[in-house]
Design a protein around this motif. Structure first.
Motif, PDB file in Angstrom:
ATOM      1  N   ALA A  83      90.048 105.036 -21.396  1.00 24.14           N
ATOM      2  CA  ALA A  83      89.880 104.190 -20.291  1.00 24.14           C
ATOM      3  C   ALA A  83      91.489 102.758 -21.037  1.00 24.14           C
ATOM      4  O   ALA A  83      92.323 102.536 -20.123  1.00 24.14           O
ATOM      5  CB  ALA A  83      88.999 102.114 -20.382  1.00 24.14           C
ATOM      6  N   ASN A 254      91.817  94.617  -8.260  1.00 28.21           N
ATOM      7  CA  ASN A 254      90.293  93.757  -9.513  1.00 28.21           C
ATOM      8  C   ASN A 254      90.778  95.462 -10.560  1.00 28.21           C
ATOM      9  O   ASN A 254      89.249  95.562 -11.474  1.00 28.21           O
ATOM     10  CB  ASN A 254      89.780  93.115  -9.001  1.00 28.21           C
ATOM     11  CG  ASN A 254      88.781  92.523 -10.390  1.00 28.21           C
ATOM     12  OD1 ASN A 254      88.641  92.321 -10.920  1.00 28.21           O
ATOM     13  ND2 ASN A 254      87.233  91.974 -10.330  1.00 28.21           N
ATOM     14  N   GLY A 255      91.470  95.911 -10.552  1.00 26.54           N
ATOM     15  CA  GLY A 255      91.842  97.683 -11.139  1.00 26.54           C
ATOM     16  C   GLY A 255      90.978  98.834 -10.307  1.00 26.54           C
ATOM     17  O   GLY A 255      90.904  99.358 -11.240  1.00 26.54           O
ATOM     18  N   GLY A 256      90.682  98.470  -9.637  1.00 25.97           N
ATOM     19  CA  GLY A 256      90.131  99.734  -8.821  1.00 25.97           C
ATOM     20  C   GLY A 256      90.611 100.128  -7.885  1.00 25.97           C
ATOM     21  O   GLY A 256      92.211 100.241  -8.142  1.00 25.97           O
ATOM     22  N   PRO A 257      90.511 101.368  -6.822  1.00 30.35           N
ATOM     23  CA  PRO A 257      88.763 101.519  -6.523  1.00 30.35           C
ATOM     24  C   PRO A 257      88.801 102.598  -8.252  1.00 30.35           C
ATOM     25  O   PRO A 257      89.211 102.645  -8.886  1.00 30.35           O
ATOM     26  CB  PRO A 257      88.650 102.804  -6.056  1.00 30.35           C
ATOM     27  CG  PRO A 257      90.058 102.795  -4.909  1.00 30.35           C
ATOM     28  CD  PRO A 257      91.249 101.688  -6.317  1.00 30.35           C
ATOM     29  N   GLY A 258      87.733 102.453  -8.506  1.00 29.08           N
ATOM     30  CA  GLY A 258      87.002 102.916 -10.301  1.00 29.08           C
ATOM     31  C   GLY A 258      88.270 102.381 -11.029  1.00 29.08           C
ATOM     32  O   GLY A 258      88.126 100.879 -11.134  1.00 29.08           O
ATOM     33  N   THR A 259      88.741 102.418 -12.184  1.00 28.12           N
ATOM     34  CA  THR A 259      90.098 102.679 -12.955  1.00 28.12           C
ATOM     35  C   THR A 259      90.933 102.388 -12.377  1.00 28.12           C
ATOM     36  O   THR A 259      91.974 102.153 -13.816  1.00 28.12           O
ATOM     37  CB  THR A 259      89.335 102.574 -14.486  1.00 28.12           C
ATOM     38  OG1 THR A 259      89.281 104.461 -14.530  1.00 28.12           O
ATOM     39  CG2 THR A 259      87.545 101.856 -14.512  1.00 28.12           C
ATOM     40  N   ARG A 262      93.830 100.206 -13.629  1.00 27.49           N
ATOM     41  CA  ARG A 262      94.196  98.229 -14.308  1.00 27.49           C
ATOM     42  C   ARG A 262      95.036  98.429 -15.123  1.00 27.49           C
ATOM     43  O   ARG A 262      95.490  99.729 -15.907  1.00 27.49           O
ATOM     44  CB  ARG A 262      92.909  98.911 -15.478  1.00 27.49           C
ATOM     45  CG  ARG A 262      91.396  98.434 -14.259  1.00 27.49           C
ATOM     46  CD  ARG A 262      90.071  99.528 -15.164  1.00 27.49           C
ATOM     47  NE  ARG A 262      90.252  98.884 -16.917  1.00 27.49           N
ATOM     48  CZ  ARG A 262      89.138  97.935 -17.131  1.00 27.49           C
ATOM     49  NH1 ARG A 262      88.638  97.150 -16.171  1.00 27.49           N
ATOM     50  NH2 ARG A 262      89.293  97.543 -18.829  1.00 27.49           N
TER      51      ARG A 262
END
Lengths: 308, 385
Positions: A83, A254-259, A262
């Motif tokens: 991440a 907000n960081g998406g889709p998924g990660t 980010r």
């Protein structure tokens, strides 16, 4: 800087106390007094928290309560954390692309807005408006556009990749973020370019005109080299700002889709508020070191140009 | 003494209550705080004197590190239903203390539009096969079976993920084992996300793929409430908090709830619960006695019952009034018999971006790689904390 002999641009009149050998020059104590307020504020608000943060990065603290030293475990965990690694990859890629987009668009706009056109000052005012709107508001407005208006337009025009929200597409969400960030960042860059273009004396263009240069040749051979210093400033400032990308991403994906989107700053903030204080302090420390290296490289690369 | 409560829907109710309390006696003056930052408050050693907040992993870590005082000696602690108190202990515990008293529990399950069900001749499903049959019938009739809002990642985790996992897996037991495995969680451990949750999460992906609205990925929670209130979907995987929002644009809608059946055994159905509000008093509070006085005031049966009735919550004490609202009545038998689980997504520390991962699954990332990532994150966290 004016201290090297390699640079032709020197500024001998600048009062720089450290320019000469120290023994001969006596520094007025009043200068230190001038420095004091800034020094105290900077130490209390920036340096001290940073040092505390670095200290806690060697513990398992969650920000309060009981904690103990864990050595380098946070760093070890961090370098194997996909991440975090992905957030670095995303942020640097995003910053690089955005810097190019912002500078190319802002430069072309600046050339247009300094040419002899109608409604020049009105247009300049309009182009600068995005600069005064807060990032999170811009992000929410564009969020609505990307989720509703753009897909509606896309499906009525029969463009399949546009009929789904860009923000929901794992491969293209970053494009939306670049677009919105650029939309917000272009005015500031534009203003600096306009100032640069206005500083070029008109007679060089007259001379070029007499020699039979085309408009394109004048742009590439005269305008560009003469605003090179401004390009450097814009690239450095822009890259630094885009590395800290946060509010626009929060409002858009907000960081998406998924990660997928980010950023480093987001990873640090969400980890911190999620109770991973020490770990994200380790992350912040690494990020800090990386930005220091980048600044040193940039300072070295741009030495001499900053006098422009 | 400073009282922190930040649930937006509950603020007007507690504002009136505080005014009443302050007027009724001279000893304790309650100051209402609806917005201060918890992490920062504890970090500075200046937390609120009494908190009444949603209880989740974020709160649990304050307890686990001993930042919350012991309330075991208060008479209110003895009135809490044991199975509800267990919900607190499932997340984290500090040896020998009862520091958190649940105030209200929200039960969540599938919300369905009774009219659409009746129009299409389908009934509340009791087994997984029934459920799929219902979805197929609705889909064939051109109705969106499950209205979904994947743009807001939390709606994926609290709805699709928690319901599918909670219907098949013993959530509390799974996390207890997972915590014991700690750094060993991975391909070789007894339990892991990839090993234990692949089946329910694959079903979740299947539902998302086949039975949701096509634009789910670009719809958020607000869009979902509006669409569902207009009858654009037959089922909605949301909690009771959505009823108030849905009623704003569809006040006459006839809605009900049922637990998502995930097996062939109707007896195994359970509802998802979460501790909507729980009270605690920090160790660092400088007005512990005043805080205790107000806590006792809040825990009077009529005050608690009035709150739960207005917010569609379930009472947490042995003497709580039963729920009566028809929209949540469908879950009452399950709550009364303690056939409930806490959302699986709620038990993962917040520093792991679980919601993002689950949103990734419904927008195309694979089930297994994502669950393996969760395993790796879990092990890494166990290594350092």
């Amino acid at each position: 800087m004016a201290t090297t002999t390699a640079t032709p641009v020197t500024t001998p009149h600048a009062p720089r106390p450290e320019a000469g050998p120290r023994k001969r020059r006596k520094v007025e104590p009043i200068y230190y007094l001038f420095l004091l307020p800034a020094l105290v504020l900077f130490s209390l608000a920036i340096t001290l928290p940073a040092v505390m943060g670095i200290f806690y990065s060697f513990t398992n603290s969650i920000g309060f309560g009981e904690w103990e030293f864990v050595g380098l475990i946070n760093y070890q965990a961090m370098f194997s954390d996909p991440a975090i690694l992905q957030s670095y990859l995303f942020t640097f890629g995003f910053a690089a692309v955005t810097v190019v987009v912002v500078n190319v668009v802002a430069f072309l706009l600046a050339v247009g807005l300094t040419a002899r056109i109608r409604f020049k000052s009105g247009l300049r005012a309009i182009f600068v408006i995005p600069m005064v709107i807060s990032g999170i508001i811009i992000a929410y407005v564009f969020n609505y556009l990307f989720s509703n208006s753009v897909p509606a337009a896309g499906s009525s025009l029969g463009i399949s990749w546009l009929s789904e929200s860009l923000l929901a597409n794992p491969d293209l969400a970053w494009v939306a973020i670049v677009v919105v960030t650029a939309w917000q960042a272009i005015p500031g860059t534009l203003l600096i370019y306009i100032a640069g273009l206005l500083s070029i004396p008109g007679d060089v263009y007259e001379a070029a005109d007499l020699d039979g240069a085309s408009k394109l040749q004048a742009l590439l051979r005269i305008t560009l080299p003469l605003v090179a210093g401004y390009v450097v400033i814009n690239v450095i400032l822009g890259f630094k700002n885009f590395l800290n990308a946060y509010d626009i991403i929060v409002g858009l994906t907000n960081g998406g889709p998924g990660t997928e989107t980010r950023s480093i700053a987001m990873t640090i903030v969400t980890g911190f508020t999620g109770g991973d204080y020490a770990y994200q302090m380790a992350n912040a420390t690494v990020f800090f070191l990386i930005t220091i290296v980048i600044s040193l490289v940039q300072l070295r690369a741009t030495r001499g140009r900053s006098a422009l | 003494m400073r009282f922190l409560l930040s649930k937006p829907e509950a603020i007007p109710y507690f504002r009136d209550l505080i005014a009443e309390f302050n007027a009724s006696q001279q000893d304790v003056e309650v100051v209402f705080d609806t917005s201060s930052n918890l992490q920062a408050g504890f970090l500075r050693g200046n937390p609120p004197d009494l908190g009444l907040l949603n209880y989740n992993m974020e709160m649990a870590r304050f307890m686990a590190r001993g930042a919350l005082s012991d309330l075991k000696d208060m008479p209110e602690a003895g009135r809490i239903l044991p199975e509800v108190q267990d919900l607190v202990n499932n997340l984290a515990a500090y040896p020998g203390r009862t520091s958190v008293l649940p105030y209200s529990v929200m039960a969540a399950s599938v919300i369905y539009n009774k009219q659409i069900f009746a129009d299409n001749g389908v009934e509340v499903p009791e087994t997984w096969d029934d459920f799929l049959a219902v979805c197929d019938t609705l889909k064939a009739a051109g109705v969106v079976p499950i209205y979904s809002t994947f743009k807001d990642a939390w709606t994926v985790s609290q709805g699709l993920f928690d319901y599918t996992v909670g219907g098949m897996v013993d959530v509390a037991g799974f996390y207890r084992q997972l915590r014991e495995e700690g750094t060993n969680v991975g391909p070789d451990s007894e339990v892991s996300f990839a090993k234990t949750l692949t089946e329910p999460v694959s079903r979740m992906e299947m539902l998302a793929e086949n039975y949701t609205n096509e634009d789910a990925a670009s719809r958020g929670y607000g869009d979902g409430n509006l669409a569902f209130s207009k009858g654009e979907g037959a089922m909605y995987f949301q909690g009771p908090w959505a009823f108030g929002e849905i009623a704003k644009s569809g006040p006459d809608l006839d809605l009900g709830t049922f637990p998502l059946p995930m097996t062939d055994d109707p007896e195994s159905r359970k509802v998802r619960v979460n501790i909507d509000l729980a009270a605690w008093i920090p160790e660092d509070s400088t007005h512990k006695d005043a805080a205790r006085t107000f806590l006792s005031y809040l825990f009077q049966p009529d005050v608690m019952n009035a709150y739960n009735e207005s917010q569609l919550g379930y009472g947490t004490t042995t003497d709580a009034a039963p729920v009566t609202d028809p929209r949540i009545l469908g879950m009452k038998p399950y709550f009364d018999e303690a056939r409930f689980y806490q959302g699986a997504s709620q038990a993962i520390p917040l520093t792991i971006p679980t919601e993002n991962y689950l949103q990734g699954i419904v927008t195309g990332a694979g089930v297994e790689p994502t669950l393996q990532t969760l395993d790796a994150d879990w092990a890494r966290l166990a290594l350092r904390q």
